[in-house]
Design an enzyme around this catalytic site. Sequence first.
Site, mmCIF file in Angstrom:
data_model
loop_
_atom_site.group_PDB
_atom_site.id
_atom_site.type_symbol
_atom_site.label_atom_id
_atom_site.label_comp_id
_atom_site.label_asym_id
_atom_site.label_seq_id
_atom_site.Cartn_x
_atom_site.Cartn_y
_atom_site.Cartn_z
ATOM 1 N N TRP A 218 6.684 -1.801 -6.046
ATOM 2 C CA TRP A 218 8.622 -2.213 -5.925
ATOM 3 C C TRP A 218 8.409 -3.710 -6.462
ATOM 4 C CZ3 TRP A 218 5.341 1.061 -2.514
ATOM 5 C CH2 TRP A 218 5.478 2.334 -2.750
ATOM 6 N N HIS A 219 8.145 -4.443 -6.717
ATOM 7 C CA HIS A 219 8.453 -5.836 -6.837
ATOM 8 C C HIS A 219 9.548 -5.511 -8.690
ATOM 9 C CE1 HIS A 219 4.947 -6.704 -4.235
ATOM 10 N NE2 HIS A 219 6.127 -6.253 -3.450
ATOM 11 N N TYR A 220 9.832 -5.027 -8.745
ATOM 12 C CA TYR A 220 9.969 -5.219 -10.210
ATOM 13 C C TYR A 220 11.667 -6.218 -9.973
ATOM 14 C CZ TYR A 220 13.111 -1.317 -7.917
ATOM 15 O OH TYR A 220 13.552 -0.697 -7.189
ATOM 16 N N LYS B 36 -2.782 -6.274 -7.439
ATOM 17 C CA LYS B 36 -1.759 -6.377 -7.831
ATOM 18 C C LYS B 36 -1.261 -7.021 -9.297
ATOM 19 C CE LYS B 36 2.721 -8.547 -7.036
ATOM 20 N NZ LYS B 36 3.848 -9.375 -6.784
#
Length: 591
Positions: free
Chosen positions: A525-527, A424
Amino acid sequence: MASVGALKFLLYLVLWLCNFLPQCQGKQNKYENKKYPFIKNASSFQIPPSISTSSTNNAYDYIIVGGGTAGCPLAATLSKNFSVLLLERGGVPYTNSNVTFLRNFHISLADTSPTSASQYFCSTDGVHNARARILGGGSSINAGFYTRASQRFIEKVGWDANLVNESYQWIEKRIVYHPKFSPYQDAVKESLLDSGVSPFNGFTYDHIYGTKVGGTIFDRFGRRHTTAELLASGNPDKLTVLVYATVQKIVFDHKGEKPKAVGVIFKDENGRQHEAILGNDRHSEVIVSSGAIGTPQLLMLSGIGPKSELQNLNITMVHDNPFVGKGMVDNPMNAVFVPFNRPVNQSLIQTVGITKLGVYIEASSGFSQSNDSIHCHHGMLSAEIGQLSTIPPKQRSKEAIQAFRDNKRDIPIEAFKGGFILSKVASAWSAGKLRLNNTNVEDNPIVTFNYFSHPYDLQRCVEGIRLATKVVQSQHFTNYTLSDRKTTEKLLNLSVKANVNLIPKHPNDTESLEQFCKDTVITIWHYHGGCHVGKVVSNDYMVLGVDKLRVVDGSTFTESPGTNPQATVMMMGRYMGLKILRETLEKLAGV
């Protein structure tokens, strides 16, 4: 006797299936639970007969839109002293086995039905994604990893460090656990250390450079504990939680100098509309906690946003703010498949390597490895979705879909029986925007993240892939996987063959790590973003240009806190609840 025995066997089989087979979210039936008597279906909504803390009867002190990662702890905290209405568009997680059990983690994300706990969307970048649609929000569908934000992040946003620590601890005592450490994660840990990601910091919630083991919201039996359980800490006499309550818009009073939020209009599970209103007290507020996608969407649908965009959809303007929906960021993730020549147990994120390169290395294993998995349809996770990107939309017939589904067997079996090393990019510099698709709140807005539009993000992705392949090729790892030490190019070719997004692939160009990053980018999914502090909300998260409206969620973040934002968004709900309580009670006491 044989028939009796057969009957008993069938009964046992039915009971076993009910307990162990994955279930979708299911029908929107009435929900009752003695532990949560205040949770009801939206169709049961009635204006409360009397609320002592309000100067006006038939109203609430606080209306919270979104029963997610921040909304649940916020509602539980505020209900200690004030009447709270929490509105959640999805159902409850307590009876949903896809949500509850770690072994079914991928099934929730794969379920693209209208009643799924996760709502599928695809950004204009071509990357598949999901947003929560269930009480507990992201904590009900994510990988469960729990780790705090860095001290730098806390200082940057200007939070009270003591209250932050108190709020984290409140969460941790209730729903956070030490992980049941798996052999695969242990191999990852040793390989990270061998690859120079040191020192080993053991088990810790803190964000520290090196390799560590973090917390999890899955207990040792593999059962998930979401923020929906934090509602049990609320005051049942002052807390009302409505599920299947889809808020259409925020209602404003325009009589004063600035528009003032006075309530919300929501639709119940039967399609009927209701209006919930605030009391006339100065402290009453509507608080939006609908996440980085839902919050800017709701603000715009309610008339707060870029004037030209809203006028094009005939939305009545409340306040012209060109920054709503801007600054949307999704931290890019790329995965390297790990070939296995031995069975591997399922494990989600437990170990993380926090590097000074600006990338985080994590790992998962053992999902979608049943005998028929490679032939199954996995919804948003299906490879055939990616394969269909080569067919124009109007030509995507049932026959074409079936043909590509059959071709799924061509994907390397390692992708279904092995594991993944995940890289990431932290604090991504590439940013995009969100705009409305239409005026239906149930439809996804149009989101663009602009992955790797900033060269620094691409540079860090390359460094992350180099480190990830180094981990896979380490002796600790090959000793565990019992597979040979494949070349970097072979490893990357294994990864690029699986169609994980809607971006054209270059499988013969994996010698270019820059191209590999672009071809295989997926979400973690860390928006976040869309309602930044100083542009859409003030330092205390009040929406600029209007009164009695606040935002409490990750849409206010300019970066994703820690290696995973879950812990900090949970903490933010508790933190802001305590902060609002203290400030309001002081005002009421004349302090």
